[in-house]
Design an enzyme around this catalytic site. Structure first.
Site, short mmCIF file in Angstrom:
data_model
loop_
_atom_site.label_atom_id
_atom_site.label_comp_id
_atom_site.label_asym_id
_atom_site.label_seq_id
_atom_site.Cartn_x
_atom_site.Cartn_y
_atom_site.Cartn_z
CE LYS A 53 -11.86 -58.44 -4.96
NZ LYS A 53 -12.08 -57.52 -6.06
CD GLU A 72 -11.52 -53.89 -6.00
OE1 GLU A 72 -12.67 -53.56 -5.66
OE2 GLU A 72 -11.13 -55.08 -6.02
#
Ligand code: AMP
Length: 533
Positions: free
Chosen positions: A74, A175
């Site tokens: 990521k 998120e």
């Protein structure tokens, strides 16, 4: 209709969840009962073999196969190799990070290079497989979460990873928004509420200040430390244990890879235990074959206070990003109405105390902070699938879009967090006599100068009518649609002549690249059926 799953594709661990019609979201556990999956992909077998392990199995062999085990993908997805934090990560990563022809960060495994999109697709495919096992039905659609600070390229690259994994990514969700949804932060009261989402995971720390109103989640500011996470707590404990062995036996364990692997596992388990107990004992028999005939057995009691003392400088590093995020949002702790804890490390009491000291209020906790982002993604997926009559979350632009002015200035046109679709105009005039053309360069980012922002493209308008400086006027129209596709049109007002550029977010791989990867994988699997698990 088939259900849409919610995926938290994390730096260290990933999690998949679903919400049944009218129900509450729930985590989908793997057949072995594990509720989160390490975001680790390992290439095993012979040289250049495509035999791939994912998750726990990949993590378990990492120590003996470091060059072909990829962690922290990521950090690379949609990023250029020369970005500062990518260069930092490349220095410490045991595998090799190289530049793709377009400058993107790719990973070299033996003689081949792999894009982070391809690597991340293995994790997504594994999560899809877990979901299919748990639900007993095929899964083709998902909502995937990304950090709020991800730019268009990182978001698109995450989508592309989904495509390679055979998943239709219905939405990329921030998120902190997912976490706030799962906490029900939008249901607390009518009107605007300011919340902070404090997310301390295995490898990264993110803090977001958000405004929530009418089910619209606006990210006011984000900050964090991409080099701070649970691994650092594990490391201080490992150093402490290595020192203890050295003091007692005069043996340096740091060159014994197997012993270090066992120490890492034991340190992490001890840290977890110390979030609910005041002391724990690390017991590692036969840790090392010492110089003499007797092997070294490690038996060491550790108290929570010791861990807090060892990690005091790490705890202090949590403060500044929070203070900076509040400052960027022009807010003080008293303006924050609720602090939500996210990430496995937020279970540690010392971390919770630090949060309380920073925001001057106790934080809201949930049972499983490492699952809350996936649960929020599942709740959002259920809204998208039409199962919920709740107001749909509106998408917003993740970054400010603007143009280059002067030699290096940046003039914002569409502000960050503008609701999609959005259209803005800007009028400007020629700045020299009989100017023949204008060239408008388009950038994305929050910096005042273009050097701190990402260049998206440019639009040229030729054959301008003759006229003195300042008399020929051009209208610039910037539109971003719900798919985040950007259109910029420059129109000369007296003639109506115009030029347009369409900029679809690119994650670095073209449509042909993606089709190629999918096709190659299909052919490989026909020749040698994969074991997805
Ligand atoms: P995440 O990235 O959110 O999955 O968080 C992973 C990090 O949280 C790892 O460093 C774990 O060791 C840590 N963690 C998970 N559970 C606990 C716990 N009960 N106490 C302390 N740390 C934990």
């Amino acid at each position: 209709m088939a259900r849409i799953i919610g995926i938290d594709l994390g730096t260290t661990n990933s999690c998949v969840a679903v919400q049944d019609e009218g129900g509450t979201p729930r985590v989908l556990a793997a057949p072995d009962g594990r509720r989160t999956t390490p975001s680790v992909v390992a290439y095993t077998g012979g040289k250049n073999s495509e035999s791939v392990l994912v998750g726990e199995k990949a993590l378990r062999q990492a120590i003996t196969n470091p060059k072909r085990t990829v962690l922290g993908t990521k950090r690379l997805i949609g990023r250029k190799v020369n970005a500062k934090d990518v260069a930092w990560f490349a220095r410490s990563a045991p595998f090799k990070i190289v530049a793709a022809p377009n400058g993107d960060s790719w990973v070299k495994i033996d003689d081949t290079t792999k894009s982070p999109q391809e690597i991340a697709s293995h994790v997504l495919r594994h999560l899809r497989w877990i979901a299919e096992q748990a639900l007993g039905e095929p899964v083709t659609r998902a909502v995937v979460t990304v950090p709020a600070y991800f730019d268009d390229a990182q978001r698109q690259a995450t989508r592309d990873a989904g495509t390679i994994a055979g998943l239709d990514i219905c939405r990329i969700l921030n998120e902190p928004t997912a976490a706030a949804l799962a906490y029900g932060a939008h249901r607390v009261k009518a009107g605007r509420r300011i919340i902070a989402v404090f997310d301390l995971g295995g490898g990264t720390f993110d803090v977001s200040i958000m405004a929530v109103e009418n089910s619209v989640f606006e990210v006011l500011a984000t900050n964090g430390d991409s080099a701070l996470g649970g691994d650092d707590w594990d490391r201080v404990l490992i150093d402490f244990l290595v020192d203890a062995v050295f003091d007692e036996h005069r043996i340096d364990l740091s060159s014994d890879a197997v012993a270090m692997g066992r120490l890492k596992e034991a340190a992490e388990a001890a840290k977890r235990a110390l979030s609910s107990e005041s002391s724990t004992t690390i017991s590692l028999p036969f840790l090392h074959q010492g110089i003499g005939p007797d092997p070294i057995h490690l038996e060491k009691k550790i108290t929570r206070q010791q861990l807090d003392d060892l990690s005091s400088s790490l705890l202090q590093r949590l403060r500044e990003p929070c203070t900076r995020a509040m400052k960027d949002a022009d807010l003080s702790p008293s303006d924050i109405e609720e602090v939500l804890l996210v990430g496995g490390m937020s279970r540690l009491p010392a971390v919770q105390e630090m949060v309380e000291s920073i925001f001057q209020r106790p934080a809201s906790k949930c049972a499983n902070p490492d699952e809350v982002v996936a649960l929020g993604a599942a709740a959002h997926a259920s809204i998208l699938a039409g199962d919920e009559d709740e107001a749909t979350l509106l998408d917003v632009t993740a970054h400010t879009i603007g143009i280059k002015v002067g030699s290096s200035g940046f003039a914002p046109i569409i502000k960050r967090n503008s609701m999609l679709p959005v259209r803005e105009h800007k009028l400007f005039a020629t700045n020299i006599d009989d100017q023949e053309f204008v060239e408008v360069e388009i950038y994305q980012g929050e910096a005042d100068t273009i050097s701190g922002n990402r260049r998206l493209g440019q639009v040229h308008l030729h054959d301008l009518p003759k006229g003195k400086a300042g008399t020929v006027r051009i209208r610039l129209t910037v539109t971003v649609d719900v798919e985040s596709i950007l259109r910029v049109t420059a129109t000369e007002l007296s003639t109506g002549n115009s030029a347009q550029v369409r900029i679809a977010p690119s994650g670095g791989l073209s449509q042909e690249d993606l089709s190629d990867i999918v096709e190659q994988r299909r052919l490989r699997e026909m020749a040698q059926p994969a074991d997805p698990e």
